[in-house]
Scaffold this active site. Sequence first.
Site, short mmCIF file in Angstrom:
data_model
loop_
_atom_site.label_atom_id
_atom_site.label_comp_id
_atom_site.label_asym_id
_atom_site.label_seq_id
_atom_site.Cartn_x
_atom_site.Cartn_y
_atom_site.Cartn_z
N LYS A 1 1.03 -1.12 -0.23
CA LYS A 1 -0.30 -0.29 -0.05
C LYS A 1 0.92 1.27 0.38
O LYS A 1 1.21 1.25 1.18
CB LYS A 1 -0.65 0.06 1.42
N CYS B 1 14.08 11.64 6.76
CA CYS B 1 13.60 10.78 7.98
C CYS B 1 14.78 11.35 9.06
O CYS B 1 14.74 11.22 9.80
CB CYS B 1 13.29 9.49 8.33
N GLU C 1 10.27 1.35 10.87
CA GLU C 1 10.88 2.75 10.71
C GLU C 1 9.97 4.03 10.38
O GLU C 1 9.52 4.39 9.65
CB GLU C 1 10.96 2.51 8.80
N GLU D 1 9.32 16.84 14.36
CA GLU D 1 9.44 16.95 13.29
C GLU D 1 8.49 17.68 12.54
O GLU D 1 7.92 17.67 12.26
CB GLU D 1 9.39 15.16 13.07
P1 NAD Z 1 2.32 8.50 7.14
O1 NAD Z 1 2.60 8.34 8.47
O2 NAD Z 1 1.41 9.50 7.27
O3 NAD Z 1 2.07 7.58 5.73
C1 NAD Z 1 2.80 6.98 5.47
C2 NAD Z 1 1.55 5.49 5.10
O4 NAD Z 1 0.31 5.17 5.91
C3 NAD Z 1 1.24 6.49 3.46
O5 NAD Z 1 0.91 5.19 2.85
C4 NAD Z 1 -0.70 5.94 4.71
O6 NAD Z 1 -1.65 5.71 3.92
C5 NAD Z 1 -0.20 4.95 5.45
N1 NAD Z 1 -1.01 5.02 6.47
C6 NAD Z 1 -1.67 6.30 6.97
N2 NAD Z 1 -2.29 6.10 7.98
C7 NAD Z 1 -2.55 4.13 8.63
C8 NAD Z 1 -3.55 3.61 9.06
N3 NAD Z 1 -4.21 3.86 10.08
N4 NAD Z 1 -3.45 2.20 8.13
C9 NAD Z 1 -2.28 1.47 7.58
N5 NAD Z 1 -2.03 2.34 6.82
C10 NAD Z 1 -2.32 4.18 6.82
O7 NAD Z 1 3.61 9.22 6.58
P2 NAD Z 1 4.30 10.23 5.72
O8 NAD Z 1 4.04 11.26 5.49
O9 NAD Z 1 3.94 9.41 4.29
O10 NAD Z 1 5.71 10.24 5.34
C11 NAD Z 1 6.45 10.75 5.81
C12 NAD Z 1 6.41 10.22 7.71
O11 NAD Z 1 7.48 8.79 7.54
C13 NAD Z 1 7.57 10.83 8.57
O12 NAD Z 1 7.27 11.57 9.57
C14 NAD Z 1 9.13 10.55 8.38
O13 NAD Z 1 10.59 10.70 9.27
C15 NAD Z 1 8.79 9.04 7.87
N6 NAD Z 1 9.84 8.49 7.26
C16 NAD Z 1 10.78 7.21 7.74
C17 NAD Z 1 11.79 6.49 7.26
C18 NAD Z 1 12.48 5.76 7.79
O14 NAD Z 1 13.13 5.19 7.92
N7 NAD Z 1 12.67 5.79 9.59
C19 NAD Z 1 11.67 6.83 5.80
C20 NAD Z 1 11.09 7.85 5.52
C21 NAD Z 1 9.58 8.42 5.99
#
Ligand code: NAD
Length: 488
Positions: free
Chosen positions: A172, A281, A247, A382
Amino acid sequence: MKPLFLAGQWRQGRGAVARSVFPADGSLNAEFSTASIDDVEEAIQAAHQAWQEPSWRNSLPVERARVLYKVADLIEQNVTQLAALQTRDNGKPLAETRGLVMSAAATARYTAACLETLDTELTNARSKDWLTMSVHEPLGVVAAITPWNSPIASEVQKLAPALAAGNAVILKPAEATSLIALELARLFEEAGLPCGLLSVLPGKGSVVGNAIVQHPLVKKISFTGGTSTGRQLAHIAAERLISTSLELGGKSPTVVLADADLDLAVNGVIYGIFSSSGQACIAGARLFVHTQVYDAFLQRLVAKTQALRVGHPEHVETQVGPLIDEKHLSSVDAYVRQAEHDGGQILVGGHRLSEGELAKGSYYAPTIIAGLSNQATVCQEEIFGPVLVVLPFEDEQDLVQQANDSVYGLAAGIWTENYRKAWQLARALDVGTVWINTYKKFSISTPFGGFKESGVGREKGRLSIVSYMQQKSIYMGLNTQPDPWCEG
Ligand code: NAD
């Protein structure tokens, strides 16, 4: 309208129609269909059936590795188109998206090589009565859920080890970057991955993502994204007693010691925070500079930041591209206004950019803020944007305490010529990755993941495949005589 990829079929999803928009100018890339709850059900049932097929379940590692080697080759052959597509999806400059595509290819190839050399362990050579061994078996259907900032790299980081381990995967992707995920599905298909083992289901996280992770046949959630979403998924996984790898977010400290090579450090700090417009991140968002070099360092830092080329992500000279969308730009700007309200002094940037062609996109000026303490909101939360907060320090004990004073623990950078000191600092910082005299560099064989609220589990490295497996212990009796316990 672009179809989704459901159990080997390209077809229209039964969810709402979604749009992919180019962050540089708001133009439409494509409309694509999203999955409905019925699509999720169908994909998971097909995945469950596919991973149990003897041809997959009993496949030799070398056979699964062959698919991944082919995927790696195909990704490399299509690097230009894939990088262009990812730039259109999320607005990252082409030089960066090209790097991410190549890293995805390297991940697939490395995982294939690890798979071919994965051992089964003989666990007890001491007993003459039996022989025991530990084998690893797949989990079943894995949910891979990914964010928009580095999609192809994060996606292959999950798909390659999960499939290598013999599972099926439902991916997804983030709403904004569904096109690149669908293109990846096309390459897995072309590489010969049997039908059903991979479905790519675009859609909203709260609907499609939620339906996937709640499904009883899903046996692991492999998630990259924000900490609050990760926490929700961890609750679901705990309730369902399935494993997770998470992550999550970060607020990484970078430290410049008094003896650092300031030219090297300035470049590293700028790259660490402003590449990807800070939408990383691991962005080095809190900068601690020793008071002895504070003024000299800041002078260079501000001058170099002012000279950064912010522009259209498809232009080769661009270093900093747009933010993903207007909503995110407003959130970044609100943090900067909060910093001002808290007494912060903006040394450079602090506003959106809208001259010339920048007017059409969500561009924010690389921003440096001083005059705050580590307790300020912009040091604790963040921002995920091009905002760096600078903090002076004098005492190294105090520095460690401040750097560790964060709910996050993803990464840190240290700039010094004294490697003994760097080693001690590296061990004292509560983070999953430390870069010394470099930043944001990755080796595929080195595990990656966070301490504290930055995550649970590790990706990459030799053990990534094993993290998508469960261990089975097998005892084989060697005795030819009946057990005395049953005698008489
Ligand atoms: P997000 O948490 O909003 O979304 C990530 C994914 O989760 C998307 O595909 C979203 O549709 C899905 N999602 C959201 N709610 C959900 C639910 N209730 N059930 C299942 N899936 C759900 O994050 P974002 O805005 O897309 O990305 C930014 C974040 O990701 C930042 O906090 C960043 O630090 C983090 N990030 C971490 C890493 C790492 O390796 N640690 C790498 C890249 C990004």
